[in-house]
Design an enzyme around this catalytic site. Structure first.
Site, PDB file in Angstrom:
ATOM      1  N   ASP A   4      30.983  -3.427  23.317  1.00  0.00           N
ATOM      2  CA  ASP A   4      31.708  -4.471  24.072  1.00  0.00           C
ATOM      3  C   ASP A   4      31.296  -4.624  25.533  1.00  0.00           C
ATOM      4  O   ASP A   4      32.161  -4.822  26.411  1.00  0.00           O
ATOM      5  CB  ASP A   4      33.224  -4.205  23.994  1.00  0.00           C
ATOM      6  N   LYS A  20      33.668  -7.822  16.269  1.00  0.00           N
ATOM      7  CA  LYS A  20      34.758  -7.019  15.695  1.00  0.00           C
ATOM      8  C   LYS A  20      36.115  -7.550  16.174  1.00  0.00           C
ATOM      9  O   LYS A  20      36.322  -7.749  17.365  1.00  0.00           O
ATOM     10  CB  LYS A  20      34.569  -5.540  16.059  1.00  0.00           C
ATOM     11  N   CYS A  72      38.212   0.835  23.001  1.00  0.00           N
ATOM     12  CA  CYS A  72      37.297   0.512  21.902  1.00  0.00           C
ATOM     13  C   CYS A  72      36.243   1.587  21.647  1.00  0.00           C
ATOM     14  O   CYS A  72      35.807   1.773  20.509  1.00  0.00           O
ATOM     15  CB  CYS A  72      36.666  -0.847  22.154  1.00  0.00           C
TER      16      CYS A  72
END
Ligand code: C5J
Length: 219
Positions: free
Chosen positions: A23, A128, A161
């Site tokens: 990310d 995701k 994450c």
């Protein structure tokens, strides 16, 4: 190949290891993005970009598999349950229009990976909808097809994450290592705690190491 890691050395082969970059998106990292809108100091996250770039270049040079993830939802929010959408700052939610387009929506400018770490052809890019890279994505199947058994992690944020993805990976049988200076949180004490808890109890979730140790092993 052996990497000098905590709590003990990490053994891996480039051919069966993937570098997973979690990310590193404009909305989390860049000034003027969603993260900053929420009042976070994004300079903390920006500071890891040079170390991430050095690792990515070395890993590409070694011929290793690279996986990039993006936290991304469908435009109709069909993959974003209220239990996720209703969290966070009540004035700006996933799917609302933020400073770089709709927040955490696939294809929006803020949802792209920062140019310094942009994927190149042949690398895997996973959108995701959850915090973990394995939840509702094809990642496990793709790694199995590629014969991958070991994962090197970097990215943001450490305690959300990144940590979730490392735990998911461990439950699926992967040996995971987190590159300590290639991950960050908006809350430094959360990063410190997450790094410590992952390698505690004999690497209960996985290993951690400075990126210099990986660069040295690859040399
Ligand atoms: C968050 C992430 N922190 N990539 N996302 O909401 O960790």
């Amino acid at each position: 190949m052996q990497l000098n890691a905590n709590p003990f050395p990490f053994e891996f082969n480039v051919a069966t290891t993937a570098l997973v970059i979690i990310d590193m998106q404009r909305d989390f990292i860049e000034p003027g993005g969603f993260g900053e809108t929420l009042g976070n100091d994004v300079s903390l996250l920006e500071a890891i970009v040079p170390a991430c770039r050095a690792v990515l270049a070395a890993w590409r040079g070694a011929g290793g598999l690279v996986v990039h993830t993006r936290e991304a939802h469908a435009a109709d929010l069909s993959d974003c349950p209220p239990a996720k959408r209703n969290r966070g700052n009540p004035s700006l939610r996933i799917g609302d229009v933020g400073p770089m387009g709709r927040i955490l929506i696939a294809g929006e400018p803020g949802n792209q990976i920062i140019p310094a770490l942009a994927p190149v052809p042949g690398e895997i890019v996973i959108d995701k909808p959850g915090k973990g890279a394995f939840y509702a994505t094809p990642l496990h199947n793709l790694l199995q097809q590629a014969g991958v058994t070991h994962l090197l992690f970097m990215g943001v944020t450490t305690e959300v994450c990144v940590q979730t993805s490392m735990r998911e990976a461990n439950d699926r049988g992967y040996e995971g290592l987190l590159l300590e200076d290639c991950t960050e949180s908006y809350f430094p004490h959360f990063k410190a705690a997450a790094v410590e808890m992952m390698r505690a109890q004999g690497a209960i979730v996985g290993w951690t190491a400075p990126s210099a140790a990986l660069l040295q092993a690859l040399r």
